[in-house]
Write an enzyme that holds these catalytic residues in place. Structure first.
Site, PDB file in Angstrom:
ATOM      1  N   THR A  31       0.831  -1.204   0.000  1.00 11.83           N
ATOM      2  CA  THR A  31       0.000   0.000   0.000  1.00 11.83           C
ATOM      3  C   THR A  31       0.866   1.255   0.000  1.00 11.83           C
ATOM      4  O   THR A  31       0.560   2.237  -0.691  1.00 11.83           O
ATOM      5  CB  THR A  31      -0.946   0.008   1.216  1.00 11.83           C
ATOM      6  OG1 THR A  31      -1.657  -1.231   1.263  1.00 11.83           O
ATOM      7  CG2 THR A  31      -1.954   1.138   1.111  1.00 11.83           C
ATOM      8  N   GLY A  84       1.692   1.696   5.794  1.00 11.92           N
ATOM      9  CA  GLY A  84       0.657   0.682   5.849  1.00 11.92           C
ATOM     10  C   GLY A  84       0.703  -0.065   7.169  1.00 11.92           C
ATOM     11  O   GLY A  84       1.466   0.270   8.081  1.00 11.92           O
ATOM     12  N   ALA A  85      -0.115  -1.100   7.285  1.00  8.87           N
ATOM     13  CA  ALA A  85      -0.121  -1.972   8.465  1.00  8.87           C
ATOM     14  C   ALA A  85      -0.662  -3.328   8.050  1.00  8.87           C
ATOM     15  O   ALA A  85      -1.399  -3.450   7.070  1.00  8.87           O
ATOM     16  CB  ALA A  85      -0.962  -1.377   9.586  1.00  8.87           C
ATOM     17  N   ASP A  86      -0.284  -4.330   8.816  1.00  6.26           N
ATOM     18  CA  ASP A  86      -0.778  -5.687   8.560  1.00  6.26           C
ATOM     19  C   ASP A  86      -2.057  -5.976   9.345  1.00  6.26           C
ATOM     20  O   ASP A  86      -2.877  -6.782   8.910  1.00  6.26           O
ATOM     21  CB  ASP A  86       0.303  -6.699   8.926  1.00  6.26           C
ATOM     22  CG  ASP A  86       1.563  -6.493   8.104  1.00  6.26           C
ATOM     23  OD1 ASP A  86       1.466  -6.519   6.865  1.00  6.26           O
ATOM     24  OD2 ASP A  86       2.636  -6.277   8.696  1.00  6.26           O
ATOM     25  N   LYS A  96       2.817  -4.350  12.450  1.00  6.62           N
ATOM     26  CA  LYS A  96       3.532  -4.048  11.218  1.00  6.62           C
ATOM     27  C   LYS A  96       4.747  -4.965  11.144  1.00  6.62           C
ATOM     28  O   LYS A  96       5.140  -5.544  12.139  1.00  6.62           O
ATOM     29  CB  LYS A  96       3.969  -2.576  11.180  1.00  6.62           C
ATOM     30  CG  LYS A  96       2.784  -1.610  11.073  1.00  6.62           C
ATOM     31  CD  LYS A  96       3.192  -0.142  11.211  1.00  6.62           C
ATOM     32  CE  LYS A  96       4.326   0.251  10.324  1.00  6.62           C
ATOM     33  NZ  LYS A  96       4.037   0.001   8.880  1.00  6.62           N
ATOM     34  N   GLY A  98       5.284  -7.108   8.134  1.00  6.99           N
ATOM     35  CA  GLY A  98       5.163  -8.159   7.135  1.00  6.99           C
ATOM     36  C   GLY A  98       6.248  -8.074   6.082  1.00  6.99           C
ATOM     37  O   GLY A  98       6.622  -9.076   5.473  1.00  6.99           O
ATOM     38  N   GLY A  99       6.768  -6.865   5.891  1.00  9.40           N
ATOM     39  CA  GLY A  99       7.866  -6.669   4.949  1.00  9.40           C
ATOM     40  C   GLY A  99       9.224  -6.605   5.616  1.00  9.40           C
ATOM     41  O   GLY A  99      10.222  -6.271   4.966  1.00  9.40           O
ATOM     42  N   GLU A 105      10.677   1.483  10.292  1.00 10.84           N
ATOM     43  CA  GLU A 105       9.359   2.120  10.287  1.00 10.84           C
ATOM     44  C   GLU A 105       9.052   2.746  11.639  1.00 10.84           C
ATOM     45  O   GLU A 105       8.505   3.856  11.711  1.00 10.84           O
ATOM     46  CB  GLU A 105       8.284   1.093   9.929  1.00 10.84           C
ATOM     47  CG  GLU A 105       8.313   0.654   8.471  1.00 10.84           C
ATOM     48  CD  GLU A 105       7.393  -0.493   8.170  1.00 10.84           C
ATOM     49  OE1 GLU A 105       7.000  -0.649   7.005  1.00 10.84           O
ATOM     50  OE2 GLU A 105       7.049  -1.263   9.098  1.00 10.84           O
ATOM     51  N   LYS A 123      -7.677  -5.574   6.861  1.00 11.04           N
ATOM     52  CA  LYS A 123      -6.653  -5.473   7.912  1.00 11.04           C
ATOM     53  C   LYS A 123      -7.233  -5.165   9.288  1.00 11.04           C
ATOM     54  O   LYS A 123      -6.487  -5.131  10.268  1.00 11.04           O
ATOM     55  CB  LYS A 123      -5.635  -4.390   7.536  1.00 11.04           C
ATOM     56  CG  LYS A 123      -4.967  -4.587   6.178  1.00 11.04           C
ATOM     57  CD  LYS A 123      -4.185  -5.869   6.116  1.00 11.04           C
ATOM     58  CE  LYS A 123      -3.590  -6.105   4.743  1.00 11.04           C
ATOM     59  NZ  LYS A 123      -2.592  -5.111   4.372  1.00 11.04           N
TER      60      LYS A 123
END
Length: 226
Positions: A31, A84-86, A96, A98-99, A105, A123
């Site tokens: 995102t 973004g957020a998971d 957060k 996932g990446g 961040e 989410k």
């Protein structure tokens, strides 16, 4: 609206949060990539924006789009970070990572006057942990010793991709902690940080000022109170 369309709509809706000129934190993930595309278009139109990227991937994308960037060293006076957020709970706490960029961040998040999170409605959860484990960046030195301590709190899984360990931009391994739902995520965050070797957790407690959610019925804004 497809998931991709929802993400793009959330990214575009976050543009109103940007200053006319100033420093913007550039998040990481699918995102956030869409948001960085939008920032690049503004810069090409003459908007005086500079970025602080939260990952090497975001940095490369921003450079490709000719977004001026500040150095990694800091300190920065960041007007707003959009990321973004998971997973997002009912109190706007976040998971957060996932990446695998959650340490950077979080640093950029804390350096920002305002933090805006952009997600699609998939989410949202009542409690963190319903959909995602807790990402953990762990110091490479003695990481198996750190894992043994973490196992008191849940099931620990080394994250891998295509058969290879996931390593952060800082060179550390990433583990995922499956601890179930978190009625008190702040307490879990404290327990995790008490374990030597844990560099950073993917729990962002009270760090979202606004969450922009895109879904089948359009875009809505959730704002933190207190």
């Amino acid at each position: 609206m497809t998931a991709e369309e929802a993400k793009r709509e959330a990214a575009r809706s976050a543009l109103v949060e940007l200053p006319e000129s100033g420093i913007v934190g550039l998040g990481s993930g699918s995102t956030s990539r869409l948001f960085i595309d939008e920032v690049g278009a503004l810069v090409q139109q003459g908007r005086q924006l500079r970025g602080v990227p939260t990952s090497e991937g975001s940095k490369l994308q921003a450079k490709t789009l000719c977004i001026p960037l500040l150095g990694d060293e800091g300190p920065w006076d960041i007007a707003v970070t959009v990321d973004g957020a998971d997973e997002v709970d009912a109190n706007l706490n976040l998971i957060k990572g996932g990446g695998a960029a959650h340490t950077r961040e979080k640093i950029v998040n804390y350096a920002s006057r305002r933090n805006v999170i952009i997600v699609d409605e998939s989410k949202l959860s009542h409690l963190l942990g319903e959909k995602w484990p807790i990402p953990l960046e762990v110091l490479r030195f003695a990481h198996l010793t750190t894992v043994r301590a973490l196992e008191r709190l849940g099931r620990v899984v080394a994250r891998s991709r295509e058969g290879k360990p996931v390593i952060t931009d800082a060179g550390n391994p990433v583990y995922d902690l499956f601890a179930g739902t978190l009625p008190d995520p702040a307490e879990m965050d404290r327990q995790l940080h008490s374990i030597p070797g844990v560099v950073e957790t993917g729990l962002f407690i009270g760090r979202a000022d606004v969450v922009i959610v895109a879904g089948s019925l359009g875009v809505r804004r959730l704002e933190r109170t207190g």
